[in-house]
Scaffold this motif. Sequence first.
Motif, mmCIF file in Angstrom:
data_model
loop_
_atom_site.group_PDB
_atom_site.id
_atom_site.type_symbol
_atom_site.label_atom_id
_atom_site.label_comp_id
_atom_site.label_asym_id
_atom_site.label_seq_id
_atom_site.Cartn_x
_atom_site.Cartn_y
_atom_site.Cartn_z
ATOM 1 N N UNK A 113 10.799 1.686 -1.429
ATOM 2 C CA UNK A 113 9.422 1.919 -0.983
ATOM 3 C C UNK A 113 8.449 1.861 -2.162
ATOM 4 N N UNK A 114 8.836 2.412 -3.289
ATOM 5 C CA UNK A 114 7.979 2.378 -4.473
ATOM 6 C C UNK A 114 7.758 0.942 -4.948
ATOM 7 N N UNK A 115 8.840 0.148 -4.971
ATOM 8 C CA UNK A 115 8.717 -1.252 -5.385
ATOM 9 C C UNK A 115 7.852 -2.025 -4.397
ATOM 10 N N UNK A 116 8.010 -1.725 -3.106
ATOM 11 C CA UNK A 116 7.184 -2.392 -2.098
ATOM 12 C C UNK A 116 5.713 -2.050 -2.290
ATOM 13 N N UNK A 130 -1.731 -8.415 4.282
ATOM 14 C CA UNK A 130 -0.720 -8.248 5.313
ATOM 15 C C UNK A 130 0.548 -7.692 4.682
ATOM 16 N N UNK A 131 1.351 -7.027 5.493
ATOM 17 C CA UNK A 131 2.527 -6.325 4.989
ATOM 18 C C UNK A 131 3.581 -7.322 4.494
ATOM 19 N N UNK A 180 0.269 -3.940 -3.733
ATOM 20 C CA UNK A 180 -0.933 -3.806 -4.559
ATOM 21 C C UNK A 180 -1.205 -5.087 -5.344
ATOM 22 N N UNK A 181 -0.156 -5.730 -5.833
ATOM 23 C CA UNK A 181 -0.317 -6.980 -6.575
ATOM 24 C C UNK A 181 -0.916 -8.071 -5.686
ATOM 25 N N UNK A 182 -0.591 -8.038 -4.402
ATOM 26 C CA UNK A 182 -1.072 -9.055 -3.455
ATOM 27 C C UNK A 182 -2.452 -8.741 -2.875
ATOM 28 N N UNK A 183 -3.089 -7.697 -3.331
ATOM 29 C CA UNK A 183 -4.337 -7.249 -2.704
ATOM 30 C C UNK A 183 -5.433 -8.301 -2.820
ATOM 31 N N UNK A 184 -6.282 -8.318 -1.799
ATOM 32 C CA UNK A 184 -7.463 -9.176 -1.800
ATOM 33 C C UNK A 184 -8.739 -8.375 -2.022
ATOM 34 N N UNK A 185 -8.602 -7.053 -2.033
ATOM 35 C CA UNK A 185 -9.736 -6.156 -2.270
ATOM 36 C C UNK A 185 -9.765 -5.784 -3.752
ATOM 37 N N UNK A 186 -10.804 -6.155 -4.491
ATOM 38 C CA UNK A 186 -10.824 -5.854 -5.932
ATOM 39 C C UNK A 186 -10.972 -4.371 -6.246
ATOM 40 N N UNK A 187 -11.630 -3.620 -5.369
ATOM 41 C CA UNK A 187 -11.841 -2.203 -5.634
ATOM 42 C C UNK A 187 -10.574 -1.413 -5.325
ATOM 43 N N UNK A 235 12.586 -5.445 4.185
ATOM 44 C CA UNK A 235 12.933 -4.535 3.103
ATOM 45 C C UNK A 235 12.524 -3.107 3.457
ATOM 46 N N UNK A 236 11.357 -2.965 4.083
ATOM 47 C CA UNK A 236 10.917 -1.632 4.514
ATOM 48 C C UNK A 236 11.814 -1.085 5.618
ATOM 49 N N UNK A 237 12.259 -1.960 6.511
ATOM 50 C CA UNK A 237 13.163 -1.514 7.569
ATOM 51 C C UNK A 237 14.488 -1.032 6.981
#
Length: 494
Positions: free
Chosen positions: A158-161, A105-106, A166-173, A111-113
């Motif tokens: 945006x780059x930091x976000x 989830x985002x 990516x660090x929070x990803x649940x998809x290993x691939x 911060x993006x806003x």
Amino acid sequence: MAVTPPAPTAADRAQAARERAEIDTSCRGPVLYYAASAVFWLLVGTVLAVIASIKLHSPYFLTDSPYLTFGRVRMAHLQAVGVGWSGMSAMAGGCWLMCRLSRATLPYPRLLLVAATLWNVGMVANVVGILLGHGQSVEWLDAPRYTAPFLITSVAIFSAWTAATFVRRREPHVYVTQWYIFAAVFWFPVLYLITVAMIFWVPSTGVVQMVVNWWFGHNYLGLWLTPFGVGSAYYLIPKIIGRPVHSYYLSIVGFWSLALFYSWAGMHHLIGGPIPAWLATASTVGSMMMFIPVIAVAINHHMTMLGSFHMLRYSPALRFTVFGAMTYTAVSFQGSIESLKGFSEVAHFTHYTVAHAHLGAYGFFTMVMFGQLYYMIPRLTGREWCSARLISLHFWCDAIGISIYFVALTFPGWTQGRMMNDPNVPWGNIVEYMKPYLFTRSVSGVLMGVGHVAFAVLLVMNLAGWGRRRGTGPTWFAEPPPADQKQLAGAAAD
């Protein structure tokens, strides 16, 4: 011995659908803000583009206003479309794709806003400042100096976000689309900071500024817009037709050869100028080596689509995306050939190069971004597009418009270059020769503008709640036969 993974059960599919819905809900606010802002700047840039184009063949058009001289309008158009529309549409898609592919989830929506608002504030200062006469006479860096902090801060956030997601990803691939998004968000800030520093903040001397300028101008297209465009096509084409990418290893070749060779390009625009000969030659070599990533991407996209081209009749997102992907191949081949010294001696400083630039920035990137928005927006709002006819009008106006634009300037532009190289041809004759083709350019610009208005109307209506709710069937140009409906069902439900 390889073990085939078990087929997903109905419970697995239901859980995946709930996960996607949760991700889309979390993305809704920031991504729609980016997308709506992008379309606003596209409309602003379209109006400015038509005014600038008309002035080329009717120089007394709107001459009473100092704010609408050709120089100011043309610079403001380039910034509105090249930075406002392109940057915000790319980040809108990059944001959603990174969350989808990471199965996360985002995070940090506020911060993006903030980042999107900073970009919009910078763009208002950018366009208004240029029209007021504060523009810089540097190609692709026309923005007034006071806009740089807004854009740099926005893209840094945006780059930091992106990294945080990516660090929070649940998809290993890690998917190929994610490679391209990462490349764009980390290459561009470095590219922009170095260029602004060497041209404006701590100015370099002599021809170094020219070199830095064209290094930035070429790599803005190749290392910022191209990764988003190619990455989006890598996601959309397999997703819509329900097939995997043809070759994972070929996508690796395409990505790393782009990273290796594209950064050398750009100096060929200075062939014949006061720069070291080795620099222009190295740039030409880099441009010719770009055949490798372009061919790799072209094979992957074509082989993925093989046997499914008839689906272009049904899917709006697929039609825009495939048009853009095919144009990417054509414009990249053209760009490599254009870097050759003998070719450049004719095409340089002509409308041939203008046609080439628009084929890449519009025929490739903008068309892929439209395909991405057509796919993404219904999943964020929960409503399908309300009119297949408006979508069709949009596609054909833009596809025919950019085709007319390209043809009307490419072949006459080549003749223009040959006439310019002939000392016996008076300059006035060259101007008169190009006038009917420049008028055709204006007609094609108006045609594309009609398409932009059609898309803006569709977007406003979708955001206002028009159109049937998702789950009752997607918006297709025509009803697919049962066999194709089964293949398209995955994309419709995803």
